[in-house]
Design a protein around this motif. Structure first.
Motif, PDB file in Angstrom:
ATOM      1  N   UNK A 135       0.150  -1.119   0.328  1.00 48.81           N
ATOM      2  CA  UNK A 135      -0.121  -0.038  -0.211  1.00 48.81           C
ATOM      3  C   UNK A 135       0.671   1.511   0.393  1.00 48.81           C
ATOM      4  N   UNK A 136       0.316   2.120  -0.443  1.00 45.92           N
ATOM      5  CA  UNK A 136       1.572   3.486  -1.174  1.00 45.92           C
ATOM      6  C   UNK A 136       0.058   4.498  -1.100  1.00 45.92           C
ATOM      7  N   UNK A 137       1.242   5.226  -0.232  1.00 49.53           N
ATOM      8  CA  UNK A 137       0.190   6.712  -0.217  1.00 49.53           C
ATOM      9  C   UNK A 137       1.313   7.955  -0.063  1.00 49.53           C
ATOM     10  N   UNK A 190       5.373  11.863  -7.303  1.00 55.56           N
ATOM     11  CA  UNK A 190       4.423  10.909  -7.141  1.00 55.56           C
ATOM     12  C   UNK A 190       4.228   9.524  -7.833  1.00 55.56           C
ATOM     13  N   UNK A 191       3.898   8.431  -6.825  1.00 52.86           N
ATOM     14  CA  UNK A 191       4.348   7.265  -7.828  1.00 52.86           C
ATOM     15  C   UNK A 191       2.633   7.248  -7.155  1.00 52.86           C
ATOM     16  N   UNK A 192       2.114   6.430  -9.582  1.00 57.07           N
ATOM     17  CA  UNK A 192       1.383   6.519 -10.405  1.00 57.07           C
ATOM     18  C   UNK A 192      -0.015   5.970  -9.333  1.00 57.07           C
ATOM     19  N   UNK A 195      -1.452   6.950  -3.273  1.00 54.23           N
ATOM     20  CA  UNK A 195      -3.402   7.453  -2.885  1.00 54.23           C
ATOM     21  C   UNK A 195      -2.860   8.728  -2.575  1.00 54.23           C
ATOM     22  N   UNK A 196      -2.844   9.777  -3.517  1.00 55.14           N
ATOM     23  CA  UNK A 196      -2.720  10.967  -3.275  1.00 55.14           C
ATOM     24  C   UNK A 196      -3.505  11.318  -2.155  1.00 55.14           C
TER      25      UNK A 196
END
Ligand code: DC
Length: 224
Positions: A135-137, A190-192, A195-196
């Motif tokens: 999971x990425x934020x 920002x990794x595509x 979650x931004x």
């Protein structure tokens, strides 16, 4: 499981990462603090030298252990206030730009991740260190909100005569943004698949709620 969180200075990364880790029962790792620890050790042993072979030799020999309210760096306790002090702030960008230093920090982060579930925060965690994180934020906020937060934090922790003005804080953040985004290795992008979240108008609790509910709904989807 690895939860990777990136974002610029003042985006709320540290407090959000800590609280999300607490809520989920995960360990928390702050990669910026490791760069600060190495920078502190460089300043202690070699002064303000920017010589990369000296920096690498120190980074290769340093021992960094967790400690309450700070870190134990090669046997000496260094409080958080010193790791976040003006001197370390001024030199950490140069130290963290040395590729070998980044490799040392990344190896430490990856070996910690093999021992259990972690929330890791930094600038290149979602892209370079753990590109396959479950999971990425990416936490963001406009520069005014970030400068306001740092200004308010300072009022709580720093004697009045040592405080910087709002403009000084805003300018320092703008300089760090530029350095973080343009560095050759480990630049903030920002990794595509992250979650931004723009946290400018959100409270810490609101951000933590969004992160944890998204993780939980992702998990449910993956299980079905
Ligand atoms: O998150 P922080 O502000 O404490 O980070 C300190 C410095 O380390 C900052 O200049 C950016 C750098 N850093 C980095 O290059 N890569 C990371 N993964 C984390 C921090």
């Amino acid at each position: 499981m690895v939860i990777a969180i990136d974002g610029p200075a003042g985006s709320g990364k540290s407090v959000v990462s800590q609280r999300v880790a607490q809520r989920l029962g995960f360990h928390h790792l702050n990669s910026g603090k490791l760069y600060r620890a190495i920078t502190h050790q460089v300043l202690q042993t070699a002064g303000t030298s920017n010589d990369s072979s000296t920096i690498v030799a120190i980074a290769e020999g340093v021992e960094i252990l967790p400690a309450d309210g700070g870190l134990r760096i090669s046997g000496s306790f260094v409080p958080d206030a010193e790791l976040h002090g003006e001197l370390v702030d001024r030199h950490v960008s140069a130290v963290s730009s040395v590729l070998r230093v980044r490799e040392i920090v990344n190896a430490l982060l990856r070996s910690t991740a093999t021992k259990g579930d972690i929330v890791v925060e930094g600038r290149d965690i979602t892209t370079v260190v753990f590109p396959d994180a479950e999971f990425k934020v990416y936490l963001d906020a406009d520069i005014e909100s970030r400068a306001q937060r740092r200004y308010a934090q300072q009022a709580e922790s720093t004697p009045e005569e040592q405080r910087s003005s709002y403009e000084e804080i805003r300018n320092a953040i703008a300089e760090r943004d530029e350095a973080d985004r343009t560095k050759e290795h480990g630049a903030l992008v920002i990794a595509p698949d992250a979650l931004y979240l723009d946290t400018s108008h959100l409270t810490i609790e609101e951000v933590c709620d969004k992160v944890t509910t998204t993780i939980q709904s992702d998990k449910i989807q993956q299980e079905n």
